[in-house]
Design an enzyme around this catalytic site. Sequence first.
Site, PDB file in Angstrom:
ATOM      1  N   LYS A  58      20.988 -15.631 110.213  1.00 49.74           N
ATOM      2  CA  LYS A  58      19.625 -15.957 110.602  1.00 49.74           C
ATOM      3  C   LYS A  58      19.078 -17.185 109.851  1.00 49.74           C
ATOM      4  O   LYS A  58      18.733 -17.886 110.440  1.00 49.74           O
ATOM      5  CB  LYS A  58      18.689 -14.825 110.056  1.00 49.74           C
ATOM      6  N   ARG A  95      21.839 -14.391  94.059  1.00 46.95           N
ATOM      7  CA  ARG A  95      20.852 -13.466  94.560  1.00 46.95           C
ATOM      8  C   ARG A  95      21.081 -11.917  93.587  1.00 46.95           C
ATOM      9  O   ARG A  95      22.085 -11.562  93.822  1.00 46.95           O
ATOM     10  CB  ARG A  95      20.712 -13.124  95.723  1.00 46.95           C
ATOM     11  N   ARG A  99      28.768 -15.366 100.663  1.00 43.32           N
ATOM     12  CA  ARG A  99      27.435 -15.967  99.994  1.00 43.32           C
ATOM     13  C   ARG A  99      26.937 -15.788  98.457  1.00 43.32           C
ATOM     14  O   ARG A  99      26.536 -16.502  97.871  1.00 43.32           O
ATOM     15  CB  ARG A  99      26.300 -15.502 100.822  1.00 43.32           C
ATOM     16  N   ARG A 135      10.505  -5.567 110.113  1.00 39.13           N
ATOM     17  CA  ARG A 135      11.669  -4.967 109.729  1.00 39.13           C
ATOM     18  C   ARG A 135      11.620  -3.513 110.036  1.00 39.13           C
ATOM     19  O   ARG A 135      12.513  -2.831 109.860  1.00 39.13           O
ATOM     20  CB  ARG A 135      12.219  -5.120 108.340  1.00 39.13           C
ATOM     21  N   ARG A 190      21.853  -2.321 102.285  1.00 38.71           N
ATOM     22  CA  ARG A 190      21.122  -3.491 103.230  1.00 38.71           C
ATOM     23  C   ARG A 190      21.603  -3.133 104.612  1.00 38.71           C
ATOM     24  O   ARG A 190      20.599  -3.226 105.589  1.00 38.71           O
ATOM     25  CB  ARG A 190      21.054  -4.888 102.764  1.00 38.71           C
TER      26      ARG A 190
HETATM   27  P1  AMP Z   1      15.837 -11.455 103.314  1.00 41.66           P
HETATM   28  O1  AMP Z   1      15.414 -12.553 102.168  1.00 41.66           O
HETATM   29  O2  AMP Z   1      15.291 -11.415 104.603  1.00 41.66           O
HETATM   30  O3  AMP Z   1      17.171 -10.845 103.276  1.00 41.66           O
HETATM   31  O4  AMP Z   1      15.275  -9.937 102.297  1.00 41.66           O
HETATM   32  C1  AMP Z   1      15.507  -9.661 100.802  1.00 41.66           C
HETATM   33  C2  AMP Z   1      14.871  -8.516 100.579  1.00 41.66           C
HETATM   34  O5  AMP Z   1      13.250  -8.537 100.752  1.00 41.66           O
HETATM   35  C3  AMP Z   1      15.251  -7.180 101.494  1.00 41.66           C
HETATM   36  O6  AMP Z   1      16.279  -6.750 101.244  1.00 41.66           O
HETATM   37  C4  AMP Z   1      13.738  -6.423 101.352  1.00 41.66           C
HETATM   38  O7  AMP Z   1      14.095  -5.748 100.108  1.00 41.66           O
HETATM   39  C5  AMP Z   1      12.811  -7.446 101.158  1.00 41.66           C
HETATM   40  N1  AMP Z   1      12.054  -7.849 102.403  1.00 41.66           N
HETATM   41  C6  AMP Z   1      12.059  -8.844 103.098  1.00 41.66           C
HETATM   42  N2  AMP Z   1      11.413  -8.744 104.214  1.00 41.66           N
HETATM   43  C7  AMP Z   1      10.841  -7.717 104.143  1.00 41.66           C
HETATM   44  C8  AMP Z   1      10.241  -7.108 105.603  1.00 41.66           C
HETATM   45  N3  AMP Z   1       9.761  -7.690 106.538  1.00 41.66           N
HETATM   46  N4  AMP Z   1       9.831  -5.743 105.088  1.00 41.66           N
HETATM   47  C9  AMP Z   1      10.337  -4.992 103.909  1.00 41.66           C
HETATM   48  N5  AMP Z   1      10.951  -5.473 102.782  1.00 41.66           N
HETATM   49  C10 AMP Z   1      11.463  -6.954 103.260  1.00 41.66           C
END
Ligand code: AMP
Length: 194
Positions: A13, A133, A127, A88, A144
């Site tokens: 993404k 991270r 990654r 999500r 996840r």
């Molecule tokens: P990402 O950077 O999109 O991979 O998000 C990293 C983490 O942020 C996820 O594993 C969730 O813990 C949290 N997160 C990001 N976007 C959301 C969302 N729309 N709803 C709930 N948690 C989120």
Amino acid sequence: MRLVFIGPPGSGKGTQCKRLLAYLGVPHLSTGEMLRDAKSRGESVGTLAEQYMTRGQLVPDPIVMKLVGMRLLQPDCAQGYLFDGFPRTLNQARSLDQFLAELQAPLNLVLELQADDSELMRRMLYRATFEKRADDTPETIARRIEVYKQQTAPLIDYYRDRNLLISVNSMQETDVVATEIKRAVDSVRSSWSS
Ligand code: AMP
């Protein structure tokens, strides 16, 4: 153009969003980044969210919706945007629809990136070797992916039922995926002008 990108962690993404952003010239709305920024600014919402993020769990909907609601009202979103990692959950998708209905600016397209679990795990571990991270351990990555299947995958039917969904196989070469995505975007744009 108002667009949502859906895909499991590691589906590419981030990479594809960057390319599409350059093509469309709209703001990139990544809720993961918004939450990490809130944490690095020392905001209490960021500290609260971090407890969920480091465990590979979703941050509660009200926290996410508040951040998104505030962001959507900023002037740079008036001409469109690209959501990355949001919505999500079905609850977030419904809240977003409601909010956008009030703004009279509904979504135009939802792109789904598809990939196998084994490929997702391989990409995420790769990654993790250069991005440091806190949520990139093998256990957290597996969780996840599972959380995605349980909570986010139902959005695919939700948006398909609303005729907004286009799915792309993200296990192809990056350039091929990017070309298919552009084609999907162009097909939606041309349906406006016809
Ligand atoms: P990402 O950077 O999109 O991979 O998000 C990293 C983490 O942020 C996820 O594993 C969730 O813990 C949290 N997160 C990001 N976007 C959301 C969302 N729309 N709803 C709930 N948690 C989120």
